[in-house]
Design a protein around this motif. Structure first.
Motif, mmCIF file in Angstrom:
data_model
loop_
_atom_site.group_PDB
_atom_site.id
_atom_site.type_symbol
_atom_site.label_atom_id
_atom_site.label_comp_id
_atom_site.label_asym_id
_atom_site.label_seq_id
_atom_site.Cartn_x
_atom_site.Cartn_y
_atom_site.Cartn_z
ATOM 1 N N VAL A 201 1.645 2.152 -6.314
ATOM 2 C CA VAL A 201 2.807 1.265 -6.301
ATOM 3 C C VAL A 201 3.654 1.525 -5.059
ATOM 4 N N HIS A 202 3.899 2.785 -4.754
ATOM 5 C CA HIS A 202 4.760 3.100 -3.618
ATOM 6 C C HIS A 202 4.080 2.824 -2.285
ATOM 7 N N ALA A 203 2.772 2.902 -2.225
ATOM 8 C CA ALA A 203 2.087 2.531 -0.990
ATOM 9 C C ALA A 203 2.319 1.060 -0.690
ATOM 10 N N ARG A 204 2.295 0.220 -1.723
ATOM 11 C CA ARG A 204 2.562 -1.213 -1.518
ATOM 12 C C ARG A 204 3.986 -1.425 -1.044
ATOM 13 N N ARG A 205 4.896 -0.651 -1.599
ATOM 14 C CA ARG A 205 6.283 -0.789 -1.157
ATOM 15 C C ARG A 205 6.416 -0.366 0.311
ATOM 16 N N GLU A 206 5.718 0.700 0.698
ATOM 17 C CA GLU A 206 5.739 1.140 2.094
ATOM 18 C C GLU A 206 5.191 0.047 3.010
ATOM 19 N N LEU A 207 4.177 -0.650 2.549
ATOM 20 C CA LEU A 207 3.538 -1.679 3.358
ATOM 21 C C LEU A 207 4.377 -2.939 3.487
ATOM 22 N N ARG A 216 8.400 -12.245 10.075
ATOM 23 C CA ARG A 216 7.427 -11.669 10.986
ATOM 24 C C ARG A 216 6.045 -12.242 10.694
ATOM 25 N N GLU A 217 5.118 -11.968 11.606
ATOM 26 C CA GLU A 217 3.749 -12.429 11.400
ATOM 27 C C GLU A 217 3.174 -11.776 10.140
ATOM 28 N N PRO A 218 2.277 -12.470 9.432
ATOM 29 C CA PRO A 218 1.672 -11.872 8.238
ATOM 30 C C PRO A 218 1.008 -10.535 8.561
ATOM 31 N N LEU A 219 1.133 -9.597 7.630
ATOM 32 C CA LEU A 219 0.529 -8.285 7.788
ATOM 33 C C LEU A 219 -0.950 -8.382 7.436
ATOM 34 N N ARG A 220 -1.802 -8.234 8.427
ATOM 35 C CA ARG A 220 -3.236 -8.284 8.206
ATOM 36 C C ARG A 220 -3.759 -6.866 7.957
ATOM 37 N N TYR A 221 -4.947 -6.788 7.356
ATOM 38 C CA TYR A 221 -5.468 -5.472 7.004
ATOM 39 C C TYR A 221 -5.849 -4.669 8.234
ATOM 40 N N ASP A 222 -5.373 -3.436 8.262
ATOM 41 C CA ASP A 222 -5.686 -2.505 9.339
ATOM 42 C C ASP A 222 -5.948 -1.152 8.688
ATOM 43 N N PRO A 223 -7.170 -0.604 8.808
ATOM 44 C CA PRO A 223 -7.475 0.683 8.173
ATOM 45 C C PRO A 223 -6.515 1.795 8.579
ATOM 46 N N ALA A 224 -6.044 1.775 9.828
ATOM 47 C CA ALA A 224 -5.121 2.806 10.281
ATOM 48 C C ALA A 224 -3.779 2.690 9.569
ATOM 49 N N VAL A 225 -3.318 1.461 9.372
ATOM 50 C CA VAL A 225 -2.070 1.247 8.638
ATOM 51 C C VAL A 225 -2.232 1.696 7.193
ATOM 52 N N ALA A 226 -3.364 1.343 6.583
ATOM 53 C CA ALA A 226 -3.622 1.755 5.200
ATOM 54 C C ALA A 226 -3.652 3.268 5.082
ATOM 55 N N ALA A 227 -4.286 3.940 6.042
ATOM 56 C CA ALA A 227 -4.353 5.400 6.003
ATOM 57 C C ALA A 227 -2.981 6.020 6.146
ATOM 58 N N GLY A 228 -2.097 5.349 6.876
ATOM 59 C CA GLY A 228 -0.748 5.882 7.074
ATOM 60 C C GLY A 228 0.101 5.883 5.830
ATOM 61 N N VAL A 229 -0.218 5.029 4.872
ATOM 62 C CA VAL A 229 0.548 4.992 3.623
ATOM 63 C C VAL A 229 -0.301 5.410 2.427
ATOM 64 N N SER A 230 -1.540 5.836 2.698
ATOM 65 C CA SER A 230 -2.438 6.186 1.605
ATOM 66 C C SER A 230 -1.863 7.296 0.760
ATOM 67 N N SER A 231 -1.969 7.126 -0.558
ATOM 68 C CA SER A 231 -1.475 8.153 -1.474
ATOM 69 C C SER A 231 -2.615 8.620 -2.362
ATOM 70 N N ALA A 232 -3.750 8.904 -1.726
ATOM 71 C CA ALA A 232 -4.895 9.434 -2.434
ATOM 72 C C ALA A 232 -4.903 10.952 -2.265
ATOM 73 N N PRO A 233 -4.393 11.703 -3.247
ATOM 74 C CA PRO A 233 -4.270 13.144 -3.086
ATOM 75 C C PRO A 233 -5.623 13.830 -3.082
ATOM 76 N N SER A 234 -5.631 15.002 -2.552
ATOM 77 C CA SER A 234 -6.852 15.806 -2.562
ATOM 78 C C SER A 234 -6.496 17.230 -2.918
ATOM 79 N N ASP A 235 -7.341 17.878 -3.684
ATOM 80 C CA ASP A 235 -7.091 19.263 -4.072
ATOM 81 C C ASP A 235 -7.715 20.233 -3.080
ATOM 82 N N LYS A 236 -8.178 19.686 -1.954
ATOM 83 C CA LYS A 236 -8.818 20.541 -0.958
ATOM 84 C C LYS A 236 -7.763 21.241 -0.104
#
Length: 236
Positions: A201-207, A216-236
């Motif tokens: 939910v918060h990643a969408r808010r960040e986006l 502004r121009e529509p926000l198109r998909y960019d993997p780098a932008v997605a990675a910048g707000v990604s909230s996929a935790p890791s236990d590593k």
């Protein structure tokens, strides 16, 4: 639409199930919508659906996917996650991750998934300019159809413009009524961002949360932008 959202959802749900830090509460996809049902809905609505939206409903009828951080994580692990992923914890709903794609009939016709029509005194109704056109409050409200009912505060919604081959989308807040704070995007871009951020939910808010971001121009998909707000935790 080139993006196979149904397959991506299945893979996402499995990743969440396997993640030792997350708990998958629900994952359900409705049956694909038959072509005749889509045509009947379009005839009743009076406007053809954009091709990407038609293709999506032809692959699945609805989606419910919800997850949270596990409640029994030890304090050291929890602190590490929240420090590294500050947008993980939801403050607007029960779930940290939520995808709730509304069924076609509900999205088009159910009043619960449209904005309310308000009574204004003559000359007092406010106006909203969108994509270069000025609408009264109620005119704009009639164009809005909530598509992803994220939680009780946020919803990703279509702005229905029949003369366009694709409909822009906005991330409405304020319990699904505030359109002042959103970038616009398109369906496939939105779905790609949802998968890339695990439906956070918060990643969408960040986006998408930005005051009058629709200018502004529509926000198109960019993997780098997605990675910048990604909230996929890791236990590593």
């Amino acid at each position: 639409m080139d993006f196979d959202f149904r397959a991506e959802l299945k893979e996402l749900a499995e990743k969440i199930r396997r993640d030792p830090l997350l708990e998958l509460f629900e994952f359900e996809m409705g049956d694909p919508v038959p072509e005749e049902t889509i045509k009947a809905a379009e005839a009743r609505f009076g406007t053809p659906l954009p091709t990407p939206l038609r293709q999506l409903y032809q692959s699945l009828g609805s989606v419910n996917l919800y997850w949270c951080l596990k409640s029994r994580l030890d304090e050291r692990t929890r602190q590490r996650i929240t420090k590294r992923h500050t947008n993980m914890i939801s403050d607007s709903g029960l779930f940290d991750g939520a995808i709730r794609i509304v069924a076609l009939e509900d999205m088009l016709f159910d009043e619960d998934f449209t904005m309310p029509q308000l009574e204004w005194k003559e000359g007092e109704e406010p106006e909203f300019d969108f994509a270069g056109t000025v609408y009264t409050d109620n005119e704009f409200s009639r164009m809005v159809r909530h598509f992803d009912a994220v939680d009780n505060y946020y919803a990703m919604s279509f702005i229905v413009q029949p003369d366009l081959v694709d409909w822009k989308m906005m991330f409405l807040g304020g319990h699904w009524i505030d359109a002042d704070y959103s970038r616009v995007t398109y369906l496939e871009d939105y779905l790609r961002y949802v998968i890339a951020t695990r439906g956070s939910v918060h990643a969408r808010r960040e986006l998408f949360a930005e005051y009058r971001g629709d200018r502004r121009e529509p926000l198109r998909y960019d993997p780098a932008v997605a990675a910048g707000v990604s909230s996929a935790p890791s236990d590593k």
